[in-house]
Design an enzyme around this catalytic site. Structure first.
Site: not given
Length: 440
Positions: A216, A250, A194-195, A198-199
């Site tokens: 990732e 991505c 994700g982004n 949030v990572g």
């Protein structure tokens, strides 16, 4: 009639951990059996998944199979073909001081109970491809599909428990509350796609239990175009790579970096390339997708005036359609260059020469991918040596992630850790060192 109370995350993790401790998931036969069942699910219910992907993202059946369903099937087949070799015990030399009778080796142990959190842009592939590695490594697995792709999430939540061992595998649907509850539990590994925002939340939650993570993420992946490249081929390959899944990829080329003369030469070629792929009106093409929701549509619409429109520019909020768009005369400080675009907008940014391009790339966060189009070996060598990126593609965007024997992952802001093929085994296993010195 009362509905059964949903199983809580704490109960799910405890149940799967109890299963793991019995040793049920460790035999290779269990692992390959689960992969075979997952493959059956994809072959028998691919049409269900394709319909869900169309409902969520407007993906055509062809694109759904090529980039999601068949992608995972190929990953399963590759893993089944090589798993025994990947898991083989590897001997290590022993220092003479330990005696001639001492032996040493390494072996892969499953980690335990792992969590896979998937994004919405490839909601089947990016959930199931990590699951292939997690199961092949002998783990119990909890998966969290993306709530932003609700049709795909519902299909996966219905099918996966019907095909996989529910004593060692669980699906948790929902949004932020459900994800937060999952992250409060102790896992042995967390795999998040994700982004970066949030990572960071995932990493903070994992730190409470010292849980290792694979992130990732994404970033602004540049495409450097040298003046000596075949620009017709470049425009065609960039258009196909950028506008796949309406740019919501991505590893899509985020912007083109080239000198002013090459930029001008590319403009008419991009017009031809987009029309060759999607026709004169992409909104009428069955092969062109849609933006996932109105919030992302509004964000992307706000980026359309960041430069002069060369191709596209049209949009329709009702259908969440944004045309394949190429922008020229883009200022590096403009809104479209401040964040990962994650949509069908391709800015062209000019630099004076190769040195300027290298400086431009290195002045920014390390990207998930760098794409290079040049006929010069010296240019290839310099970009490989003088820049850092998760992956590097010469002459073709996106394709490196389809090679199962290559690790896929980011670096710095674009992520940590990698997977695919044997690299998934390394991610979801512990490589244990073993020394044997006979008592005699």
């Amino acid at each position: 009639m009362n509905q059964p109370t949903p199983e809580q995350p704490a109960d799910i993790v405890a149940r799967l951990r109890a299963t793991f401790r019995t040793g049920r998931t460790k035999p290779v036969e269990w692992r390959t059996g689960q992969l075979g069942r997952l493959r059956e699910m994809l072959t028998e219910h691919g049409t269900d998944l394709a319909a869900a992907l169309h409902a969520d993202l407007g993906k055509s059946t062809t694109e759904a199979y090529r980039t999601e369903i068949d992608f995972v099937i190929r990953e399963i087949d590759h893993t089944l073909d090589h798993l025994q070799d990947w898991l083989r015990v590897e001997s290590a030399p022993v220092p003479a001081r330990l005696g001639a009778d001492a032996t040493a080796w390494t072996q892969y142990d499953p980690l335990g109970v792992v969590l896979v959190i998937a994004p919405w842009n490839y909601p089947a592939q990016l959930l199931l491809a990590p699951v292939v590695g997690a199961l092949a490594s002998g783990n119990a697995v909890v998966v969290k599909p993306s709530e932003m792709a609700p049709a795909t999430s519902a299909v996966l939540a219905r099918l996966l428990p019907a095909f996989l061992d529910t004593e060692a595998f669980a699906v948790v649907e929902g949004g932020i509350p459900e994800t937060t509850a999952l992250l409060a539990e102790r896992f042995d590994h967390i795999f998040y796609t994700g982004n970066g925002t949030v990572g960071r939340i995932v990493m903070r939650a994992a730190a409470e239990h010292l849980t290792p993570v694979t992130l990732e993420l994404g970033g602004k992946s540049p495409a450097f175009v040298d003046r000596d490249a075949d620009l017709s081929v470049v425009a065609d390959r960039l258009a196909r790579g950028k506008f796949l899944n309406a740019g919501q990829t991505c590893v899509a080329p985020d912007y083109v970096l080239t000198d002013p003369e090459t930029a001008a030469a590319l403009e008419p070629l991009f017009r031809k390339a987009v029309e060759a792929v999607y026709g004169s009106d992409a909104s009428a093409s069955g092969e062109y997708g849609r933006i996932v929701n109105e919030r992302h549509f509004d964000r992307l619409s706000g980026l359309l005036d960041s430069g002069r429109v060369v191709v596209g520019g049209a949009s329709d909020r009702t259908t969440k359609y944004i045309a394949p768009t190429v922008l020229a005369d883009v200022d590096p400080a403009s809104p479209v260059m401040r964040e990962e675009i994650f949509g069908p907008i391709l800015p062209i940014v000019t630099v004076p020469d190769l040195d300027g391009a290298i400086d431009f790339i290195n002045d920014r966060d390390k990207p998930l991918a760098l794409y290079v189009f040049t006929a010069s070996q010296d240019t290839r060598d310099r970009l490989a040596a003088e820049t850092s990126s998760g992956g590097l593609g010469f002459g073709l965007p996106l394709a490196h992630l389809t090679v199962s024997d290559l690790p896929f992952g980011g670096v710095g802001e674009s992520g940590m850790g990698n997977y695919h093929g044997r690299y998934s085994i390394e991610t979801f296993s512990h490589r244990k060192a073993v020394l044997d010195k006979p008592l005699g």
